[in-house]
Scaffold this motif. Sequence first.
Motif, PDB file in Angstrom:
ATOM      1  N   GLU A   1       0.828  -1.206   0.000  1.00 25.73           N
ATOM      2  CA  GLU A   1       0.000   0.000   0.000  1.00 25.73           C
ATOM      3  C   GLU A   1       0.864   1.258   0.000  1.00 25.73           C
ATOM      4  O   GLU A   1       0.543   2.252  -0.657  1.00 25.73           O
ATOM      5  CB  GLU A   1      -0.923  -0.012   1.219  1.00 25.73           C
ATOM      6  N   LYS A   2       1.976   1.223   0.710  1.00 27.61           N
ATOM      7  CA  LYS A   2       2.880   2.368   0.752  1.00 27.61           C
ATOM      8  C   LYS A   2       3.578   2.567  -0.595  1.00 27.61           C
ATOM      9  O   LYS A   2       3.854   3.703  -0.997  1.00 27.61           O
ATOM     10  CB  LYS A   2       3.916   2.172   1.852  1.00 27.61           C
ATOM     11  N   ILE A   3       3.864   1.467  -1.299  1.00 25.45           N
ATOM     12  CA  ILE A   3       4.544   1.554  -2.585  1.00 25.45           C
ATOM     13  C   ILE A   3       3.714   2.361  -3.585  1.00 25.45           C
ATOM     14  O   ILE A   3       4.241   3.196  -4.324  1.00 25.45           O
ATOM     15  CB  ILE A   3       4.828   0.145  -3.147  1.00 25.45           C
ATOM     16  N   GLU A   4       2.427   2.112  -3.632  1.00 19.08           N
ATOM     17  CA  GLU A   4       1.562   2.840  -4.571  1.00 19.08           C
ATOM     18  C   GLU A   4       1.663   4.344  -4.326  1.00 19.08           C
ATOM     19  O   GLU A   4       1.715   5.138  -5.274  1.00 19.08           O
ATOM     20  CB  GLU A   4       0.120   2.357  -4.439  1.00 19.08           C
ATOM     21  N   ALA A   5       1.701   4.743  -3.066  1.00 21.69           N
ATOM     22  CA  ALA A   5       1.810   6.161  -2.739  1.00 21.69           C
ATOM     23  C   ALA A   5       3.156   6.726  -3.186  1.00 21.69           C
ATOM     24  O   ALA A   5       3.234   7.846  -3.708  1.00 21.69           O
ATOM     25  CB  ALA A   5       1.621   6.361  -1.237  1.00 21.69           C
ATOM     26  N   VAL A   6       4.224   5.942  -3.016  1.00 20.78           N
ATOM     27  CA  VAL A   6       5.564   6.390  -3.406  1.00 20.78           C
ATOM     28  C   VAL A   6       5.659   6.551  -4.925  1.00 20.78           C
ATOM     29  O   VAL A   6       6.223   7.529  -5.423  1.00 20.78           O
ATOM     30  CB  VAL A   6       6.636   5.392  -2.917  1.00 20.78           C
ATOM     31  N   VAL A   7       5.097   5.597  -5.662  1.00 21.84           N
ATOM     32  CA  VAL A   7       5.129   5.666  -7.132  1.00 21.84           C
ATOM     33  C   VAL A   7       4.456   6.946  -7.622  1.00 21.84           C
ATOM     34  O   VAL A   7       4.953   7.626  -8.527  1.00 21.84           O
ATOM     35  CB  VAL A   7       4.438   4.427  -7.744  1.00 21.84           C
ATOM     36  N   LYS A   8       3.342   7.292  -7.001  1.00 22.12           N
ATOM     37  CA  LYS A   8       2.617   8.505  -7.403  1.00 22.12           C
ATOM     38  C   LYS A   8       3.343   9.761  -6.949  1.00 22.12           C
ATOM     39  O   LYS A   8       3.448  10.740  -7.699  1.00 22.12           O
ATOM     40  CB  LYS A   8       1.206   8.461  -6.829  1.00 22.12           C
ATOM     41  N   GLU A   9       3.858   9.737  -5.721  1.00 19.62           N
ATOM     42  CA  GLU A   9       4.548  10.913  -5.184  1.00 19.62           C
ATOM     43  C   GLU A   9       5.793  11.257  -5.989  1.00 19.62           C
ATOM     44  O   GLU A   9       6.066  12.431  -6.261  1.00 19.62           O
ATOM     45  CB  GLU A   9       4.938  10.658  -3.730  1.00 19.62           C
ATOM     46  N   TRP A  10       6.555  10.231  -6.383  1.00 20.13           N
ATOM     47  CA  TRP A  10       7.786  10.453  -7.133  1.00 20.13           C
ATOM     48  C   TRP A  10       7.556  10.487  -8.644  1.00 20.13           C
ATOM     49  O   TRP A  10       8.506  10.629  -9.411  1.00 20.13           O
ATOM     50  CB  TRP A  10       8.812   9.372  -6.794  1.00 20.13           C
ATOM     51  N   ASP A  11       6.308  10.346  -9.050  1.00 20.46           N
ATOM     52  CA  ASP A  11       5.957  10.392 -10.474  1.00 20.46           C
ATOM     53  C   ASP A  11       6.816   9.420 -11.292  1.00 20.46           C
ATOM     54  O   ASP A  11       7.382   9.778 -12.331  1.00 20.46           O
ATOM     55  CB  ASP A  11       6.131  11.819 -11.012  1.00 20.46           C
ATOM     56  N   LEU A  12       6.905   8.192 -10.795  1.00 24.11           N
ATOM     57  CA  LEU A  12       7.700   7.193 -11.505  1.00 24.11           C
ATOM     58  C   LEU A  12       7.031   6.822 -12.829  1.00 24.11           C
ATOM     59  O   LEU A  12       5.811   6.691 -12.906  1.00 24.11           O
ATOM     60  CB  LEU A  12       7.877   5.942 -10.643  1.00 24.11           C
ATOM     61  N   LEU A  13       7.832   6.646 -13.844  1.00 23.94           N
ATOM     62  CA  LEU A  13       7.326   6.270 -15.161  1.00 23.94           C
ATOM     63  C   LEU A  13       7.418   4.769 -15.387  1.00 23.94           C
ATOM     64  O   LEU A  13       6.530   4.165 -16.000  1.00 23.94           O
ATOM     65  CB  LEU A  13       8.121   6.989 -16.256  1.00 23.94           C
ATOM     66  N   LEU A  14       8.500   4.163 -14.898  1.00 28.28           N
ATOM     67  CA  LEU A  14       8.731   2.739 -15.104  1.00 28.28           C
ATOM     68  C   LEU A  14       9.115   2.072 -13.785  1.00 28.28           C
ATOM     69  O   LEU A  14       9.820   2.661 -12.967  1.00 28.28           O
ATOM     70  CB  LEU A  14       9.845   2.504 -16.123  1.00 28.28           C
ATOM     71  N   ILE A  15       8.660   0.840 -13.604  1.00 24.37           N
ATOM     72  CA  ILE A  15       9.080   0.029 -12.468  1.00 24.37           C
ATOM     73  C   ILE A  15       9.636  -1.267 -13.031  1.00 24.37           C
ATOM     74  O   ILE A  15       8.929  -2.017 -13.713  1.00 24.37           O
ATOM     75  CB  ILE A  15       7.930  -0.266 -11.493  1.00 24.37           C
ATOM     76  N   ARG A  16      10.912  -1.526 -12.770  1.00 25.08           N
ATOM     77  CA  ARG A  16      11.545  -2.754 -13.252  1.00 25.08           C
ATOM     78  C   ARG A  16      11.180  -3.901 -12.299  1.00 25.08           C
ATOM     79  O   ARG A  16      11.557  -3.895 -11.132  1.00 25.08           O
ATOM     80  CB  ARG A  16      13.063  -2.595 -13.316  1.00 25.08           C
ATOM     81  N   THR A  17      10.441  -4.848 -12.806  1.00 21.73           N
ATOM     82  CA  THR A  17      10.054  -6.017 -12.019  1.00 21.73           C
ATOM     83  C   THR A  17      11.001  -7.148 -12.398  1.00 21.73           C
ATOM     84  O   THR A  17      11.005  -7.619 -13.526  1.00 21.73           O
ATOM     85  CB  THR A  17       8.598  -6.409 -12.323  1.00 21.73           C
ATOM     86  N   ALA A  18      11.831  -7.561 -11.450  1.00 21.90           N
ATOM     87  CA  ALA A  18      12.926  -8.485 -11.753  1.00 21.90           C
ATOM     88  C   ALA A  18      12.763  -9.817 -11.042  1.00 21.90           C
ATOM     89  O   ALA A  18      12.215  -9.890  -9.947  1.00 21.90           O
ATOM     90  CB  ALA A  18      14.263  -7.851 -11.371  1.00 21.90           C
ATOM     91  N   TRP A  19      13.234 -10.879 -11.678  1.00 23.01           N
ATOM     92  CA  TRP A  19      13.267 -12.215 -11.081  1.00 23.01           C
ATOM     93  C   TRP A  19      14.554 -12.890 -11.537  1.00 23.01           C
ATOM     94  O   TRP A  19      15.177 -12.474 -12.514  1.00 23.01           O
ATOM     95  CB  TRP A  19      12.044 -13.036 -11.491  1.00 23.01           C
ATOM     96  N   SER A  20      14.981 -13.912 -10.826  1.00 23.18           N
ATOM     97  CA  SER A  20      16.211 -14.607 -11.214  1.00 23.18           C
ATOM     98  C   SER A  20      15.900 -16.021 -11.665  1.00 23.18           C
ATOM     99  O   SER A  20      15.008 -16.676 -11.117  1.00 23.18           O
ATOM    100  CB  SER A  20      17.208 -14.631 -10.043  1.00 23.18           C
ATOM    101  N   ASP A  21      16.637 -16.481 -12.673  1.00 25.78           N
ATOM    102  CA  ASP A  21      16.435 -17.842 -13.156  1.00 25.78           C
ATOM    103  C   ASP A  21      17.211 -18.817 -12.271  1.00 25.78           C
ATOM    104  O   ASP A  21      17.761 -18.437 -11.239  1.00 25.78           O
ATOM    105  CB  ASP A  21      16.839 -17.977 -14.634  1.00 25.78           C
ATOM    106  N   GLN A  22      17.271 -20.066 -12.679  1.00 24.12           N
ATOM    107  CA  GLN A  22      17.923 -21.083 -11.847  1.00 24.12           C
ATOM    108  C   GLN A  22      19.430 -20.889 -11.757  1.00 24.12           C
ATOM    109  O   GLN A  22      20.084 -21.494 -10.899  1.00 24.12           O
ATOM    110  CB  GLN A  22      17.603 -22.499 -12.362  1.00 24.12           C
ATOM    111  N   HIS A  23      19.994 -20.036 -12.627  1.00 22.36           N
ATOM    112  CA  HIS A  23      21.432 -19.755 -12.575  1.00 22.36           C
ATOM    113  C   HIS A  23      21.736 -18.525 -11.729  1.00 22.36           C
ATOM    114  O   HIS A  23      22.895 -18.178 -11.526  1.00 22.36           O
ATOM    115  CB  HIS A  23      21.978 -19.530 -13.987  1.00 22.36           C
ATOM    116  N   GLY A  24      20.681 -17.850 -11.262  1.00 21.28           N
ATOM    117  CA  GLY A  24      20.882 -16.614 -10.515  1.00 21.28           C
ATOM    118  C   GLY A  24      21.002 -15.403 -11.419  1.00 21.28           C
ATOM    119  O   GLY A  24      21.296 -14.299 -10.958  1.00 21.28           O
TER     120      GLY A  24
END
Length: 237
Positions: free
Chosen positions: A22-45
Amino acid sequence: MKRPGFIERHHLWTEIQKEASEKIEAVVKEWDLLLIRTAWSDQHGIVRSKSLLPQTFFSALENGMQISTGTFLFDTGGAIVFNPFVPGGSLDMPLMTGAPNLVAVPDPDTFKILPWAKRTGFILCDEYFQNGQVMPFSSRGILRQSLVELHQRGLEHIVGLEVEWYLAKLEVPTLAIANVGTSGKPGEPAKVSAVEHSFQYLLESHNPEIHDLLRVLAENLVEMGLPLRSVENDRYS
């Protein structure tokens, strides 16, 4: 009544994570973020990511994000080593048959604003199958389970990470086909040169040459909240 999202249906977040979301949504709006990199790691890291615009990201905070199984079929060179179009996906796992999409669920505790990328956030994700079952090759999932097992044995996990790397100056920024490479076959290396003189180990007199580079690295790592202790020049070869 609104149907619960993927994360709520499968009880994938703790109460602390829900509050952080819930706090993240407020931060995204407050800082006017354009992109959020959503990252994950494969089995090799190896870290993979998708960049989402805010509304799509907010949806991912409820339902996760659809990602390809493909990154779990490659070796470290990007070559496909498992055939997903056979029963069990070559892994003796029915849920991997046919290369189905996985669901990447953001972990609100890992959200950061990237200090070196304008209007950009970053968050790590955990991977699940469509039925909510944990993807067994998830590096974060394996680490989390290992920590549980250590705790059950009365042990504590303490890590001290030393990252070693080479920094070179790109002399010829060529992106010809030969330099790009193909799946499983890296391209020809670009022409580079050293960024400092000397091959001496921990030589103080050469720090002025690389001070500005180290300063930028230190500033960004500290701003990311990473527990940086020291930065040094170990060049000796």
